[in-house]
Motif scaffolding. Sequence first.
Motif, PDB file in Angstrom:
ATOM      1  N   VAL A 117       1.063  -1.113   0.127  1.00 29.51           N
ATOM      2  CA  VAL A 117       0.063  -0.105   0.050  1.00 29.51           C
ATOM      3  C   VAL A 117       0.835   1.431  -0.045  1.00 29.51           C
ATOM      4  CG1 VAL A 117      -1.707   1.301   1.349  1.00 29.51           C
ATOM      5  CG2 VAL A 117      -1.842  -1.154   1.004  1.00 29.51           C
ATOM      6  N   VAL A 118       1.776   1.255   0.851  1.00 33.84           N
ATOM      7  CA  VAL A 118       2.978   2.309   0.806  1.00 33.84           C
ATOM      8  C   VAL A 118       3.459   2.599  -0.403  1.00 33.84           C
ATOM      9  CG1 VAL A 118       4.883   3.240   2.027  1.00 33.84           C
ATOM     10  CG2 VAL A 118       3.065   2.107   3.275  1.00 33.84           C
ATOM     11  N   ASP A 119       3.980   1.650  -1.088  1.00 33.97           N
ATOM     12  CA  ASP A 119       4.765   1.847  -2.439  1.00 33.97           C
ATOM     13  C   ASP A 119       3.646   2.336  -3.406  1.00 33.97           C
ATOM     14  OD1 ASP A 119       7.093   0.796  -1.724  1.00 33.97           O
ATOM     15  OD2 ASP A 119       6.659  -1.395  -2.291  1.00 33.97           O
ATOM     16  N   LYS A 120       2.317   1.978  -3.401  1.00 32.51           N
ATOM     17  CA  LYS A 120       1.305   2.375  -4.412  1.00 32.51           C
ATOM     18  C   LYS A 120       0.971   3.863  -3.916  1.00 32.51           C
ATOM     19  CE  LYS A 120      -0.403  -0.091  -7.479  1.00 32.51           C
ATOM     20  NZ  LYS A 120      -0.692   0.326  -8.873  1.00 32.51           N
ATOM     21  N   ALA A 121       1.010   4.163  -2.666  1.00 29.65           N
ATOM     22  CA  ALA A 121       0.769   5.354  -2.209  1.00 29.65           C
ATOM     23  C   ALA A 121       1.775   6.446  -2.884  1.00 29.65           C
ATOM     24  CB  ALA A 121       0.380   5.454  -0.799  1.00 29.65           C
ATOM     25  N   GLY A 122       3.016   5.888  -2.631  1.00 30.03           N
ATOM     26  CA  GLY A 122       4.195   6.703  -3.144  1.00 30.03           C
ATOM     27  C   GLY A 122       4.055   7.186  -4.483  1.00 30.03           C
ATOM     28  N   GLU A 123       3.591   6.123  -5.309  1.00 32.91           N
ATOM     29  CA  GLU A 123       3.403   6.648  -6.617  1.00 32.91           C
ATOM     30  C   GLU A 123       2.529   7.828  -6.763  1.00 32.91           C
ATOM     31  OE1 GLU A 123       2.236   3.244  -9.028  1.00 32.91           O
ATOM     32  OE2 GLU A 123       3.565   1.757  -7.978  1.00 32.91           O
ATOM     33  N   PHE A 124       1.328   7.725  -6.202  1.00 32.26           N
ATOM     34  CA  PHE A 124       0.348   8.717  -6.094  1.00 32.26           C
ATOM     35  C   PHE A 124       0.888   9.915  -5.595  1.00 32.26           C
ATOM     36  CE2 PHE A 124      -3.870  10.711  -5.043  1.00 32.26           C
ATOM     37  CZ  PHE A 124      -4.618  10.046  -6.158  1.00 32.26           C
ATOM     38  N   LEU A 125       1.324  10.118  -4.522  1.00 30.01           N
ATOM     39  CA  LEU A 125       2.235  11.202  -3.842  1.00 30.01           C
ATOM     40  C   LEU A 125       3.272  11.867  -4.784  1.00 30.01           C
ATOM     41  CD1 LEU A 125       2.201  10.225  -0.117  1.00 30.01           C
ATOM     42  CD2 LEU A 125       0.690  12.199  -1.354  1.00 30.01           C
ATOM     43  N   MET A 126       3.898  10.948  -5.474  1.00 29.93           N
ATOM     44  CA  MET A 126       4.872  11.598  -6.349  1.00 29.93           C
ATOM     45  C   MET A 126       4.399  12.431  -7.352  1.00 29.93           C
ATOM     46  SD  MET A 126       8.279  11.445  -6.973  1.00 29.93           S
ATOM     47  CE  MET A 126       8.537  10.036  -6.386  1.00 29.93           C
ATOM     48  N   VAL A 127       3.162  12.314  -7.665  1.00 32.63           N
ATOM     49  CA  VAL A 127       2.526  13.203  -8.791  1.00 32.63           C
ATOM     50  C   VAL A 127       1.510  14.335  -7.844  1.00 32.63           C
ATOM     51  CG1 VAL A 127       0.645  13.299 -10.635  1.00 32.63           C
ATOM     52  CG2 VAL A 127       2.056  11.330 -10.552  1.00 32.63           C
ATOM     53  N   LEU A 128       1.075  13.980  -6.795  1.00 31.60           N
ATOM     54  CA  LEU A 128      -0.082  14.913  -6.192  1.00 31.60           C
ATOM     55  C   LEU A 128       0.665  15.805  -5.323  1.00 31.60           C
ATOM     56  CD1 LEU A 128      -2.824  15.361  -5.478  1.00 31.60           C
ATOM     57  CD2 LEU A 128      -2.720  13.855  -3.397  1.00 31.60           C
ATOM     58  N   ALA A 129       1.996  15.630  -4.699  1.00 28.02           N
ATOM     59  CA  ALA A 129       2.593  16.385  -3.769  1.00 28.02           C
ATOM     60  C   ALA A 129       2.965  17.961  -4.459  1.00 28.02           C
ATOM     61  CB  ALA A 129       3.827  15.812  -3.323  1.00 28.02           C
ATOM     62  N   PRO A 130       3.393  18.338  -5.611  1.00 29.30           N
ATOM     63  CA  PRO A 130       3.631  19.325  -6.139  1.00 29.30           C
ATOM     64  C   PRO A 130       2.287  20.189  -6.201  1.00 29.30           C
ATOM     65  CG  PRO A 130       4.969  17.632  -7.428  1.00 29.30           C
ATOM     66  CD  PRO A 130       3.711  16.980  -6.464  1.00 29.30           C
ATOM     67  N   GLY A 131       1.141  19.738  -6.203  1.00 28.47           N
ATOM     68  CA  GLY A 131      -0.005  20.480  -6.247  1.00 28.47           C
ATOM     69  C   GLY A 131      -0.548  21.128  -5.108  1.00 28.47           C
ATOM     70  N   MET A 132       0.471  21.132  -3.835  1.00 27.96           N
ATOM     71  CA  MET A 132       0.164  21.675  -2.734  1.00 27.96           C
ATOM     72  C   MET A 132       0.325  22.993  -2.905  1.00 27.96           C
ATOM     73  SD  MET A 132      -0.647  21.163   0.523  1.00 27.96           S
ATOM     74  CE  MET A 132      -0.051  19.447   0.912  1.00 27.96           C
TER      75      MET A 132
END
Length: 483
Positions: free
Chosen positions: A143-158
């Motif tokens: 789950v953490v690995d998958k979440a990392g893929e998601f956050l790699m894209v989402l994080a800059p949207g902050m």
Amino acid sequence: MSTESTDTTRATDTTRSEKAGAGWWIGHSRALLKLSLPLILTNFAYVALTTVDIVMLGRLGALEIAASGLAIALFNQLRTTGTGLVTGVSNLVAEARVRDDKARIGALLFAGFFWATVCGVVFCAVLLLIGPLLVLLGQDPKVVDKAGEFLMVLAPGMLPCLWFQNLRHFTTGLKRPGPLLAITLASVAVTIGLNYVLIYGKFGLPAFGFVGVAMATVTVFLLSFLAFFAVILRDSVLRPYLISLHAWRWNGDAVRSVWRLGLPISGTYASEAGFFSVLTLVIGSLGVEALAAQTVLNQIVYIVFMVSAGLSHAASIHISEADGGNDYRTARRMGILATAWGVIATLVVAAVYLVVPNQIVSLFISAEHADNADIIALTVTGLLIAALMQVFDAIQNIGNGILRGIGDTAGPFRISLVGYWLIGLPAGYLLGITADWGVEGVWTGQTIGLATTAAILLGAFLRRVDRLHRETSGAPLPEPESS
């Protein structure tokens, strides 16, 4: 605080000249609901963005729901904290507007952007580096690995997300909030279209799967900010502030002012959001299905939460007006009424939960996937607990707003530490993990924490408003029924 009254026009039907007796609540309720409705509608439009994401993800599978849910929970935790820090910009701008201090207004706009950028950069780095810590906290490595893929894209949207929030509070302080509802509604439509195109691969684009949701979200954050920025540039009143030298020049006093006012608000927001985020991590240690169920349940409750958020803001504004005029009878009435309407609204929704829980959950999780059966069952059970939990959630949310309205910004933070962290979190862990009640135990502990926080906040408001009345009039407040 009394300056919050500058966020809206003064209501004329809640004056002290209202008739005494049982009819007092009619005029106050009318004023409260009149202001609450547009706020609630805007909140609904905003929450529709994440709701669309969860619904689309619910069609993909348990791992995708769990991973994206974990990522979104972490993102929202930090987004909420950053938003709290720039919330005070509206009050500071309103004060400067009353004094016709245009240079100060431009400096506050810069200060808001400064803190939004600092938070955006720091929080983006945290989201990208948090993976190993999540594993140590008991999260499933897959789950953490998958979440990392998601956050790699989402994080800059902050960054664009917090820049948008700064502009929102800046324009609110000038009483020219602009077409926020229209922009947010347009964002929902764009989110739906982009999710469909990027998840499944349309118009010649590859299918990005669940990461496509993150791509769509970041794109919408950026477009929303640019659209709002463009609206301000076309507004003859707002444009001068945006292009003035003061808006792009360092002003230490303005930067410190935004920090001092925003910090306790940010702390309260962070405490509440952190409480839910940590409980999400506790639930994540129980397995993928549990975390997926938590993701969906959080989103369902979050939608209903928007009603109390609108009531909280509206009541806070009315109470600030009453506080400014030392009218603490009206202040108390507004606090009680807002709480009552929040309870009524959540009880109506709770009845729906109890009657058709499966149908509600099916809107978020597809029953076509065989591995979703356990998630659906867990979420249905959680929804029954949420029927009670959201009542206390509404009361504590409104309690925060009415205390701010009466001038107490630090109290809600201290109370949140007691209710959430000293009572709610231990109760959730003891019932869910130690007593082995599983997800249901964690949700029950969460409910206990919210109920405790709600009771303390409401009691603190009543005591404070009565003390302020005694200080100004020398007599205690009479009960509303006999006033």
